[in-house]
Design a protein around this motif. Structure first.
Motif, short mmCIF file in Angstrom:
data_model
loop_
_atom_site.label_atom_id
_atom_site.label_comp_id
_atom_site.label_asym_id
_atom_site.label_seq_id
_atom_site.Cartn_x
_atom_site.Cartn_y
_atom_site.Cartn_z
N LEU A 17 -21.70 9.90 -15.15
CA LEU A 17 -22.33 10.35 -14.19
C LEU A 17 -21.88 11.86 -13.94
O LEU A 17 -22.11 12.79 -13.75
N GLY A 18 -20.38 12.54 -13.79
CA GLY A 18 -19.92 13.77 -13.90
C GLY A 18 -20.11 14.32 -15.02
O GLY A 18 -21.08 15.45 -15.13
N ASN A 19 -20.16 13.84 -16.57
CA ASN A 19 -20.77 14.77 -17.09
C ASN A 19 -22.24 15.00 -17.53
O ASN A 19 -22.31 16.22 -17.75
N TYR A 20 -23.26 14.46 -17.04
CA TYR A 20 -24.53 14.23 -17.08
C TYR A 20 -24.92 15.34 -15.76
O TYR A 20 -25.48 16.58 -16.32
N LEU A 21 -24.22 14.80 -15.13
CA LEU A 21 -24.88 16.25 -13.14
C LEU A 21 -23.95 17.49 -13.35
O LEU A 21 -24.21 18.15 -13.10
N GLY A 22 -23.28 17.35 -14.72
CA GLY A 22 -21.90 18.68 -14.06
C GLY A 22 -22.92 19.82 -15.41
O GLY A 22 -22.43 20.97 -15.11
N ALA A 23 -22.97 18.70 -16.08
CA ALA A 23 -23.05 19.74 -17.15
C ALA A 23 -24.36 19.41 -17.93
O ALA A 23 -25.20 20.56 -18.02
N LEU A 24 -24.13 18.30 -18.39
CA LEU A 24 -25.29 17.52 -19.10
C LEU A 24 -27.18 18.73 -19.27
O LEU A 24 -27.70 18.81 -20.11
N ARG A 25 -26.93 17.72 -17.73
CA ARG A 25 -28.44 17.97 -17.42
C ARG A 25 -29.03 19.56 -17.00
O ARG A 25 -30.24 19.84 -17.75
N ASN A 26 -28.15 20.29 -17.14
CA ASN A 26 -28.92 21.47 -17.24
C ASN A 26 -29.11 22.18 -18.83
O ASN A 26 -29.36 23.04 -19.00
N TRP A 27 -28.13 21.43 -19.79
CA TRP A 27 -28.66 21.97 -21.93
C TRP A 27 -30.15 21.23 -21.63
O TRP A 27 -30.27 22.37 -22.82
N GLU A 148 -17.13 22.61 -13.87
CA GLU A 148 -15.53 23.55 -12.76
C GLU A 148 -14.67 23.11 -13.04
O GLU A 148 -14.33 24.66 -13.54
N ASP A 149 -14.07 22.23 -13.63
CA ASP A 149 -13.11 21.92 -14.68
C ASP A 149 -12.70 22.65 -15.56
O ASP A 149 -11.65 22.82 -15.78
N GLN A 150 -13.85 23.90 -16.03
CA GLN A 150 -14.02 24.25 -17.37
C GLN A 150 -13.68 25.49 -17.27
O GLN A 150 -13.71 26.95 -17.94
N ARG A 151 -13.63 25.93 -15.32
CA ARG A 151 -13.73 27.70 -14.91
C ARG A 151 -12.66 27.97 -15.79
O ARG A 151 -12.52 29.37 -16.42
N GLN A 152 -11.35 28.19 -15.76
CA GLN A 152 -10.71 28.50 -16.11
C GLN A 152 -10.35 28.51 -18.04
O GLN A 152 -9.83 29.96 -18.18
#
Ligand code: ATP
Ligand code: MG
Length: 332
Positions: A17-27, A148-152
């Motif tokens: 769900l982290g993958n989905y809510l953090g990134a994939l649902r935006n795709w 967020e973990d990809q910001r850097q």
């Protein structure tokens, strides 16, 4: 149209769900507003040892899940990273542009390598963010939808793009991160200050899109909370409850205020029971569609081959310009 690119690693048999809510649902909505490129990043996956048969299976399962959540190969370009050789080729150029100390400051590398020790950490894991920069810059992406973990890593990508442009002339679009604030870091159910992660979390710490209702229900019920009983949104002092509320809100579209109001006077058990039902309703159709795509692997492979062909039209052109700018002799 502006471009977007993002990728996900085939490092598990299910996304969480982290993958989905953090990134994939935006795709999904970005397919309608952007020229969108999405890839299953298998080159990234091998920065940590992978069993070949398992990696092959997970690459297909990943692609099937992306189709199941709503990616449409007619409206976006969906491909597997290793099918497009320009990723590895541009990564080499970017490796030569990156300072050793600069790469050494990446916190995700420190976290991931710290857990393994130096002797079992690959150089590939060290240069992972540089390959990621190549992934993005090849497509001249304007935006990169990630957690967020990809910001850097995105910051490094921007620095490398600017450095190359400065040294060799305007070549790359400088990309911006596209991060959904509210769900940018979904946390581990057992360790509610750590990020939910495919490869680092314990099985009980993650909710997988493809797991059975009884399994996800059990995990939600045993999620770590505090000893209090009030259902309030306080990420600092009550990170476990805040995480559950964040997931609940994102999956239902109800605001946090609405939820805390509705659960006023009720207990953690009530919240967990209802969230378990919300999760099941959400994942059930995704599971059905994933299974349908996996039932026809030949068709799935065809979709991915067509995606790679479309991706190469863009990536080959960028790489040719780069090779020319840096002074490589034209080969033909
Ligand atoms: P791994 O542990 O193998 O690195 P991962 O769970 O971190 O797996 P990735 O494939 O590395 O998943 O990342 C895919 C996308 O999901 C990225 O955009 C990443 O930022 C996002 N993401 C990963 N975990 C979370 C999380 N807990 N909350 C929000 N977004 C996340
Ligand atoms: Mg990750």
């Amino acid at each position: 149209r502006p471009r977007v690119l993002s990728g996900i690693q085939p490092t598990a048999d299910s996304f969480h769900l982290g993958n989905y809510l953090g990134a994939l649902r935006n795709w999904v909505p970005l397919q309608d507003t952007h020229d969108a490129f999405y890839c299953v990043v298998d080159l990234h996956a091998i920065t940590i040892p992978q069993d070949p048969a398992v990696l092959r299976r997970r690459t297909r399962v990943s692609a099937a899940q992306l189709l199941a959540i709503g990616l449409d190969p007619e409206r976006s370009t969906l491909f597997v990273q290793s099918h497009v050789p320009e990723h590895a080729q541009l990564a080499w150029v970017m490796n030569c542009l990156t300072g050793f100390g600069e790469a050494g400051r990446m916190t995700q590398f420190k976290d991931k390598s710290g857990k393994q020790g130096a002797d079992s950490t690959s150089v590939g894991l060290f240069t992972y963010p540089i390959l990621q920069a190549a992934d993005i810059l090849l497509y001249q992406a304007d935006a990169v939808p990630v957690g967020e973990d990809q910001r850097q890593h995105l910051e490094l990508t921007r620095d490398l793009a600017q450095r190359f442009n400065h040294r060799y002339g305007q070549t790359f679009t400088v990309p911006a991160p596209h991060i959904i604030k509210d769900t940018a870091k979904i946390t581990d159910l057992q360790e509610p200050t750590a990020k939910m992660s495919k490869s680092a979390s314990s099985p009980n710490g993650i909710i997988e899109l493809l797991e059975t209702p009884s399994r996800s229900g059990k995990k939600i019920k045993s999620a770590v909370t505090d000893t209090g009983r009030d259902i309030v949104f306080d990420p600092e002092n009550k990170p476990g409850i805040a995480n559950l509320l964040t997931i609940y809100s994102a999956l239902t579209g109800r605001t946090i205020e609405d939820l805390t109001g509705a659960y006023d006077g009720k207990g953690y058990g009530d919240l967990k029971k209802d969230l378990a039902a919300v999760v099941v309703d959400f994942v059930t159709p995704i599971q059905e569609r994933t299974k349908t795509y996996l039932d026809d692997p030949a068709q799935l492979d065809k979709v991915l081959a067509a995606g790679a062909e479309k991706a190469r039209e863009v990536s080959a052109a960028t790489l040719a310009t780069v090779y020319d700018r840096i002074g490589f002799l034209a080969g033909k």
